[in-house]
Write an enzyme that holds these catalytic residues in place. Structure first.
Site, PDB file in Angstrom:
ATOM      1  N   GLY A   1       0.778  -1.231   0.000  1.00  0.00           N
ATOM      2  CA  GLY A   1       0.000   0.000   0.000  1.00  0.00           C
ATOM      3  C   GLY A   1       0.810   1.282   0.000  1.00  0.00           C
ATOM      4  O   GLY A   1       0.340   2.303   0.501  1.00  0.00           O
TER       5      GLY A   1
ATOM      6  N   ASN B   1       1.469   3.043  -2.607  1.00  0.00           N
ATOM      7  CA  ASN B   1       0.752   3.976  -3.485  1.00  0.00           C
ATOM      8  C   ASN B   1      -0.467   4.563  -2.781  1.00  0.00           C
ATOM      9  O   ASN B   1      -0.771   5.744  -2.941  1.00  0.00           O
ATOM     10  CB  ASN B   1       0.357   3.295  -4.798  1.00  0.00           C
ATOM     11  CG  ASN B   1       1.501   3.270  -5.785  1.00  0.00           C
ATOM     12  OD1 ASN B   1       1.843   4.288  -6.376  1.00  0.00           O
ATOM     13  ND2 ASN B   1       2.129   2.110  -5.935  1.00  0.00           N
TER      14      ASN B   1
ATOM     15  N   ARG C   1     -16.230 -17.750  -8.727  1.00  0.00           N
ATOM     16  CA  ARG C   1     -15.749 -16.434  -9.157  1.00  0.00           C
ATOM     17  C   ARG C   1     -16.917 -15.498  -9.449  1.00  0.00           C
ATOM     18  O   ARG C   1     -16.859 -14.306  -9.158  1.00  0.00           O
ATOM     19  CB  ARG C   1     -14.873 -16.625 -10.407  1.00  0.00           C
ATOM     20  CG  ARG C   1     -14.052 -15.424 -10.760  1.00  0.00           C
ATOM     21  CD  ARG C   1     -13.087 -15.092  -9.641  1.00  0.00           C
ATOM     22  NE  ARG C   1     -12.346 -13.890  -9.942  1.00  0.00           N
ATOM     23  CZ  ARG C   1     -11.117 -13.650  -9.538  1.00  0.00           C
ATOM     24  NH1 ARG C   1     -10.484 -14.515  -8.783  1.00  0.00           N
ATOM     25  NH2 ARG C   1     -10.514 -12.541  -9.850  1.00  0.00           N
TER      26      ARG C   1
ATOM     27  N   ASN D   1      -5.625   2.694 -13.118  1.00  0.00           N
ATOM     28  CA  ASN D   1      -4.651   1.715 -12.618  1.00  0.00           C
ATOM     29  C   ASN D   1      -3.247   2.312 -12.710  1.00  0.00           C
ATOM     30  O   ASN D   1      -2.944   3.055 -13.648  1.00  0.00           O
ATOM     31  CB  ASN D   1      -4.727   0.453 -13.489  1.00  0.00           C
ATOM     32  CG  ASN D   1      -3.741  -0.618 -13.052  1.00  0.00           C
ATOM     33  OD1 ASN D   1      -3.643  -0.960 -11.875  1.00  0.00           O
ATOM     34  ND2 ASN D   1      -2.994  -1.165 -14.015  1.00  0.00           N
TER      35      ASN D   1
ATOM     36  N   HIS E   1       0.632   1.193 -13.242  1.00  0.00           N
ATOM     37  CA  HIS E   1       1.442   0.045 -13.679  1.00  0.00           C
ATOM     38  C   HIS E   1       2.914   0.463 -13.667  1.00  0.00           C
ATOM     39  O   HIS E   1       3.253   1.548 -14.154  1.00  0.00           O
ATOM     40  CB  HIS E   1       1.021  -0.414 -15.071  1.00  0.00           C
ATOM     41  CG  HIS E   1       1.777  -1.631 -15.506  1.00  0.00           C
ATOM     42  ND1 HIS E   1       1.465  -2.893 -15.032  1.00  0.00           N
ATOM     43  CD2 HIS E   1       2.849  -1.769 -16.306  1.00  0.00           C
ATOM     44  CE1 HIS E   1       2.330  -3.762 -15.542  1.00  0.00           C
ATOM     45  NE2 HIS E   1       3.175  -3.101 -16.317  1.00  0.00           N
TER      46      HIS E   1
ATOM     47  N   ASP F   1      -9.858  -0.667 -19.096  1.00  0.00           N
ATOM     48  CA  ASP F   1     -10.908  -1.162 -19.998  1.00  0.00           C
ATOM     49  C   ASP F   1     -10.982  -2.682 -19.820  1.00  0.00           C
ATOM     50  O   ASP F   1     -10.461  -3.220 -18.843  1.00  0.00           O
ATOM     51  CB  ASP F   1     -10.647  -0.720 -21.443  1.00  0.00           C
ATOM     52  CG  ASP F   1      -9.382  -1.342 -22.025  1.00  0.00           C
ATOM     53  OD1 ASP F   1      -8.767  -2.194 -21.347  1.00  0.00           O
ATOM     54  OD2 ASP F   1      -9.021  -0.982 -23.155  1.00  0.00           O
TER      55      ASP F   1
ATOM     56  N   GLY G   1      -9.416  -5.062 -21.208  1.00  0.00           N
ATOM     57  CA  GLY G   1      -8.171  -5.817 -21.391  1.00  0.00           C
ATOM     58  C   GLY G   1      -7.248  -5.686 -20.193  1.00  0.00           C
ATOM     59  O   GLY G   1      -7.603  -5.090 -19.174  1.00  0.00           O
TER      60      GLY G   1
ATOM     61  N   ASP H   1      -4.100  -3.939 -18.928  1.00  0.00           N
ATOM     62  CA  ASP H   1      -3.186  -2.801 -19.145  1.00  0.00           C
ATOM     63  C   ASP H   1      -3.344  -2.183 -20.536  1.00  0.00           C
ATOM     64  O   ASP H   1      -2.386  -1.649 -21.097  1.00  0.00           O
ATOM     65  CB  ASP H   1      -1.712  -3.226 -18.947  1.00  0.00           C
ATOM     66  CG  ASP H   1      -1.452  -3.792 -17.562  1.00  0.00           C
ATOM     67  OD1 ASP H   1      -2.109  -3.364 -16.608  1.00  0.00           O
ATOM     68  OD2 ASP H   1      -0.570  -4.664 -17.436  1.00  0.00           O
TER      69      ASP H   1
HETATM   70  C1  GAR Z   1       3.222  -1.105  -7.421  1.00  0.00           C
HETATM   71  O1  GAR Z   1       4.526  -1.085  -7.908  1.00  0.00           O
HETATM   72  C2  GAR Z   1       2.235  -1.103  -8.569  1.00  0.00           C
HETATM   73  O2  GAR Z   1       2.646  -0.331  -9.650  1.00  0.00           O
HETATM   74  C3  GAR Z   1       2.220  -2.561  -8.924  1.00  0.00           C
HETATM   75  O3  GAR Z   1       2.182  -3.224  -7.675  1.00  0.00           O
HETATM   76  C4  GAR Z   1       2.919  -2.440  -6.729  1.00  0.00           C
HETATM   77  C5  GAR Z   1       2.067  -2.258  -5.492  1.00  0.00           C
HETATM   78  O4  GAR Z   1       2.812  -1.640  -4.461  1.00  0.00           O
HETATM   79  N1  GAR Z   1       1.092  -2.896  -9.749  1.00  0.00           N
HETATM   80  C6  GAR Z   1       1.138  -3.783 -10.741  1.00  0.00           C
HETATM   81  O5  GAR Z   1       2.128  -4.433 -10.999  1.00  0.00           O
HETATM   82  C7  GAR Z   1      -0.152  -3.939 -11.521  1.00  0.00           C
HETATM   83  N2  GAR Z   1       0.078  -4.650 -12.739  1.00  0.00           N
HETATM   84  P1  GAR Z   1       2.112  -0.925  -3.238  1.00  0.00           P
HETATM   85  O6  GAR Z   1       1.111  -1.923  -2.626  1.00  0.00           O
HETATM   86  O7  GAR Z   1       3.233  -0.631  -2.294  1.00  0.00           O
HETATM   87  O8  GAR Z   1       1.418   0.305  -3.739  1.00  0.00           O
END
Ligand code: GAR
Length: 200
Positions: A12, A14, A66, A108, A110, A147, A149, A151
């Site tokens: 977490g 981010n 699911r 999102n 990435h 969307d 897909g 990414d």
């Molecule tokens: C982050 O680096 C994010 O960009 C990545 O997971 C990490 C989560 O870290 N997301 C992906 O790879 C999605 N495809 P966090 O829990 O410390 O924010």
């Protein structure tokens, strides 16, 4: 005031960057209403609670199918009347019904410069392992609308980060977070909250 829900699976950082930016006033007109994790052990849930934000766990493992999980997930999200759903390291595929219902209202983060090192199987450290294996000299992060897909949605913001000699996946991951993810994710939320990005 933009009502934001943040979806998380892990540490977490981010989420923390978003909360800090709201506290610092670099994100305005937005409030995090709820944090939802699929993983009961996610430290992100603690970060939310410490901030007085409602934190809940919805794990696919707790549902008979699911479809049942997807239904509960959509119902839960709907119940908060959210204007924006932020996937901040959320490693569960978002139900199609949610993507359709919340078109251009799900974003999102990435950890690469899309379209490099993205799509099925590219998440977390794996993204940085792949970037180092390919020998790229520049990587970065991308915020995009979600969307149907993986990414593939419209790109909102990107920021480049240098790859340095001697980088390990862990070192590179940290640099990409510090220099790109924690900068562009809060910025994108601020821009959406203030009508600077078209959501139609
Ligand atoms: C982050 O680096 C994010 O960009 C990545 O997971 C990490 C989560 O870290 N997301 C992906 O790879 C999605 N495809 P966090 O829990 O410390 O924010």
């Amino acid at each position: 005031m933009l009502r934001v829900g943040v979806m998380v699976s892990g540490g977490g950082t981010n989420l923390q960057a978003i909360l800090d930016a709201i506290d610092a006033g670099t994100i305005t007109n937005a409030k995090v209403e709820v944090v939802i994790s699929n993983n009961p052990g996610a430290y992100a849930l603690e970060r939310a609670k410490k901030h007085g934000i409602q934190a809940l766990c919805l794990s696919p493992k707790e549902f008979p199918s699911r479809d049942a999980f997807n239904e509960a997930f959509v119902e839960t999200v709907d119940s908060y009347g959210l204007d924006l759903i932020v996937l901040a390291g959320f490693l569960v595929k978002i139900p199609d019904a949610l993507v359709e219902k919340y078109e251009r209202r799900i974003i999102n983060i990435h950890p690469s410069l899309i379209p490099s090192f993205c799509g099925v199987g590219f998440y977390g450290l794996r993204v940085h392992e792949a970037a180092l294996a390919r020998g790229v000299k520049v990587t970065g992060a991308t915020v995009h609308f979600v969307d149907g897909g993986m990414d593939t949605g419209p790109i909102i913001l990107q920021k480049a980060v240098e790859v340095l000699d001697g980088d390990t996946p862990e070192l590179l991951q940290r640099r990409v977070m510090e220099q790109a993810e924690w900068v562009i994710l809060p910025r994108a939320i601020h821009m959406i909250a203030n009508g600077q990005i078209s959501q139609s």
